[in-house]
Structures are given as structure tokens and as C-alpha cells.
Design a protein around this motif. Structure first.
Motif, PDB file in Angstrom:
ATOM      1  N   ASP A  56      31.848  41.212  48.478  1.00  0.00           N
ATOM      2  CA  ASP A  56      33.152  40.677  48.074  1.00  0.00           C
ATOM      3  C   ASP A  56      33.699  39.760  49.144  1.00  0.00           C
ATOM      4  O   ASP A  56      34.615  38.982  48.891  1.00  0.00           O
ATOM      5  CB  ASP A  56      34.134  41.831  47.841  1.00  0.00           C
ATOM      6  CG  ASP A  56      33.705  42.687  46.666  1.00  0.00           C
ATOM      7  OD1 ASP A  56      33.587  42.148  45.555  1.00  0.00           O
ATOM      8  OD2 ASP A  56      33.454  43.891  46.872  1.00  0.00           O
ATOM      9  N   THR A  80      26.837  31.212  44.343  1.00  0.00           N
ATOM     10  CA  THR A  80      28.076  31.692  43.733  1.00  0.00           C
ATOM     11  C   THR A  80      28.336  30.914  42.452  1.00  0.00           C
ATOM     12  O   THR A  80      28.356  29.683  42.464  1.00  0.00           O
ATOM     13  CB  THR A  80      29.259  31.524  44.711  1.00  0.00           C
ATOM     14  OG1 THR A  80      28.933  32.208  45.935  1.00  0.00           O
ATOM     15  CG2 THR A  80      30.532  32.107  44.136  1.00  0.00           C
ATOM     16  N   ARG A  81      28.512  31.634  41.363  1.00  0.00           N
ATOM     17  CA  ARG A  81      28.776  30.996  40.074  1.00  0.00           C
ATOM     18  C   ARG A  81      30.053  30.161  40.144  1.00  0.00           C
ATOM     19  O   ARG A  81      30.975  30.478  40.895  1.00  0.00           O
ATOM     20  CB  ARG A  81      28.928  32.049  38.979  1.00  0.00           C
ATOM     21  CG  ARG A  81      27.697  32.869  38.726  1.00  0.00           C
ATOM     22  CD  ARG A  81      27.882  33.810  37.527  1.00  0.00           C
ATOM     23  NE  ARG A  81      29.251  34.271  37.336  1.00  0.00           N
ATOM     24  CZ  ARG A  81      29.697  35.471  37.696  1.00  0.00           C
ATOM     25  NH1 ARG A  81      28.901  36.324  38.277  1.00  0.00           N
ATOM     26  NH2 ARG A  81      30.949  35.820  37.466  1.00  0.00           N
ATOM     27  N   ASP A  83      32.410  30.073  38.130  1.00  0.00           N
ATOM     28  CA  ASP A  83      33.574  30.827  37.667  1.00  0.00           C
ATOM     29  C   ASP A  83      33.850  32.050  38.547  1.00  0.00           C
ATOM     30  O   ASP A  83      34.538  32.969  38.135  1.00  0.00           O
ATOM     31  CB  ASP A  83      33.390  31.249  36.209  1.00  0.00           C
ATOM     32  CG  ASP A  83      32.215  32.204  36.018  1.00  0.00           C
ATOM     33  OD1 ASP A  83      31.339  32.283  36.906  1.00  0.00           O
ATOM     34  OD2 ASP A  83      32.169  32.868  34.960  1.00  0.00           O
ATOM     35  N   ASP A  84      33.308  32.055  39.753  1.00  0.00           N
ATOM     36  CA  ASP A  84      33.504  33.171  40.673  1.00  0.00           C
ATOM     37  C   ASP A  84      34.144  32.655  41.958  1.00  0.00           C
ATOM     38  O   ASP A  84      34.185  31.454  42.217  1.00  0.00           O
ATOM     39  CB  ASP A  84      32.160  33.839  40.988  1.00  0.00           C
ATOM     40  CG  ASP A  84      32.333  35.239  41.581  1.00  0.00           C
ATOM     41  OD1 ASP A  84      33.475  35.722  41.689  1.00  0.00           O
ATOM     42  OD2 ASP A  84      31.310  35.844  41.946  1.00  0.00           O
ATOM     43  N   ARG A 132      40.172  37.994  46.549  1.00  0.00           N
ATOM     44  CA  ARG A 132      38.997  38.273  45.709  1.00  0.00           C
ATOM     45  C   ARG A 132      39.368  39.213  44.563  1.00  0.00           C
ATOM     46  O   ARG A 132      38.998  38.983  43.411  1.00  0.00           O
ATOM     47  CB  ARG A 132      37.897  38.883  46.584  1.00  0.00           C
ATOM     48  CG  ARG A 132      36.733  39.493  45.844  1.00  0.00           C
ATOM     49  CD  ARG A 132      35.736  38.474  45.425  1.00  0.00           C
ATOM     50  NE  ARG A 132      34.530  39.157  44.935  1.00  0.00           N
ATOM     51  CZ  ARG A 132      33.590  38.563  44.275  1.00  0.00           C
ATOM     52  NH1 ARG A 132      33.670  37.271  44.043  1.00  0.00           N
ATOM     53  NH2 ARG A 132      32.547  39.218  43.853  1.00  0.00           N
ATOM     54  N   GLN A 136      39.316  38.510  40.541  1.00  0.00           N
ATOM     55  CA  GLN A 136      38.529  39.322  39.615  1.00  0.00           C
ATOM     56  C   GLN A 136      39.371  39.901  38.480  1.00  0.00           C
ATOM     57  O   GLN A 136      38.865  40.112  37.398  1.00  0.00           O
ATOM     58  CB  GLN A 136      37.813  40.442  40.358  1.00  0.00           C
ATOM     59  CG  GLN A 136      36.682  39.941  41.219  1.00  0.00           C
ATOM     60  CD  GLN A 136      36.007  41.053  41.997  1.00  0.00           C
ATOM     61  OE1 GLN A 136      36.642  42.024  42.410  1.00  0.00           O
ATOM     62  NE2 GLN A 136      34.717  40.898  42.219  1.00  0.00           N
ATOM     63  N   SER A 142      40.487  29.859  39.628  1.00  0.00           N
ATOM     64  CA  SER A 142      39.729  28.970  40.522  1.00  0.00           C
ATOM     65  C   SER A 142      40.270  27.571  40.419  1.00  0.00           C
ATOM     66  O   SER A 142      41.032  27.240  39.528  1.00  0.00           O
ATOM     67  CB  SER A 142      38.249  28.990  40.156  1.00  0.00           C
ATOM     68  OG  SER A 142      38.046  28.349  38.919  1.00  0.00           O
TER      69      SER A 142
END
Length: 145
Positions: A56, A80-81, A83-84, A132, A136, A142
Motif C-alpha cells: 500500500d 501500477t494500474r 485506476d490505482d 491510499r 481505495q 485519481s
């Protein structure tokens, strides 16, 4: 802050080629109540550990042999995606503006200069973990949203 229980359950990966630095970081994190901490002294194993551990938060030294922190910032960013959000805190002895700019441009969310104040370090870690967790849960979006 987000629920203490979930914040303390955050997975933290610390990468630094100096065992003494890793020991200090781990001691501070344990004192702050974090229990899922992995330390890594060989930066060549960072991508593999990242994929297996799914942190994380990543704490990353810049000046390391074989693979420097800049290359790892780039690699971790690619893993890292879109959307992350994976917060990466750079821990460095390099105080130059160029180092800071380059690290931030490659995706670092925070930079702490060594030697660092352990209390401030703990607060910065808590802030990035909170970011983070908020991301989530959908309470923070983002840049691409």
C-alpha cells in the motif's frame, strides 16, 4: 483519519541498500503500530517483491547499486494500474532540487531527506497510507478521473 485498524494493516515495502537504514525505518514503523512491513536491501528484487507483496506504500532510496531509485520509480509506475494509486515516498540523502524534481516527475508522492526526523517520518507515512485508503474507498479520485 481512516479507521486505525485498517491503516495499521497497510502493507509497507521499504527498499534501501543500507541495512542500517532499513532497520531504522522498520523500527519506526513498528513503533507506529504497523505490522505488515517488508524490507529489501537488493533493488534487483524490488519488482518481484512488489508483485508478490502488493504494498500500500513503498519507501524507496534513490542511490542504490545496480538499479537506482529512479529506475524503480519508473518500473513501479508501469506496474501500477491507471485506476490505482500507489504512494511512493522517496528517502534520500540527495538534497538537490534536480533529484527532487526528477523523483516527483517519475511519480513519487513525497520526499524525505536523510537523516530524517522519525516523528515527521511517521506522520508522513500515516498521511500517505490515509491517502491510499481514501482512494481505495472512492473518497479520493485519481488525476485521470
Amino acid at each position: 483519519m481512516i479507521a486505525e485498524q485498517s491503516a495499521r494493516d497497510a502493507r509497507i515495502l521499504a527498499i534501501d541498500d543500507e541495512p542500517a537504514n532499513l532497520a531504522l525505518v522498520e523500527a519506526v514503523l513498528v513503533r507506529e503500530g504497523y505490522c505488515h512491513i517488508e524490507t529489501l536491501a537488493d533493488p534487483r528484487q524490488a519488482v518481484q517483491r512488489h508483485l508478490a507483496f502488493r504494498p500500500d506504500l513503498v519507501l524507496l532510496d534513490l542511490m542504490m547499486p545496480s538499479i537506482d531509485g529512479y529506475a524503480l520509480l519508473d518500473s513501479l509506475g508501469r506496474l501500477t494500474r491507471a485506476d490505482d494509486l500507489l504512494p511512493i515516498m522517496v528517502l534520500t540523502a540527495d538534497t538537490s532540487i534536480d533529484a527532487k524534481r526528477r523523483a516527483l516527475a517519475l511519480g513519487a508522492r513525497d520526499i524525505v531527506t536523510k537523516p530524517f526526523d522519525v516523528f515527521e517520518f511517521g506522520l508522513r507515512v500515516a498521511n500517505l497510507i490515509e491517502l491510499r485508503l481514501l482512494f481505495q474507498t472512492g473518497r479520493v479520485k485519481s488525476r485521470s478521473d
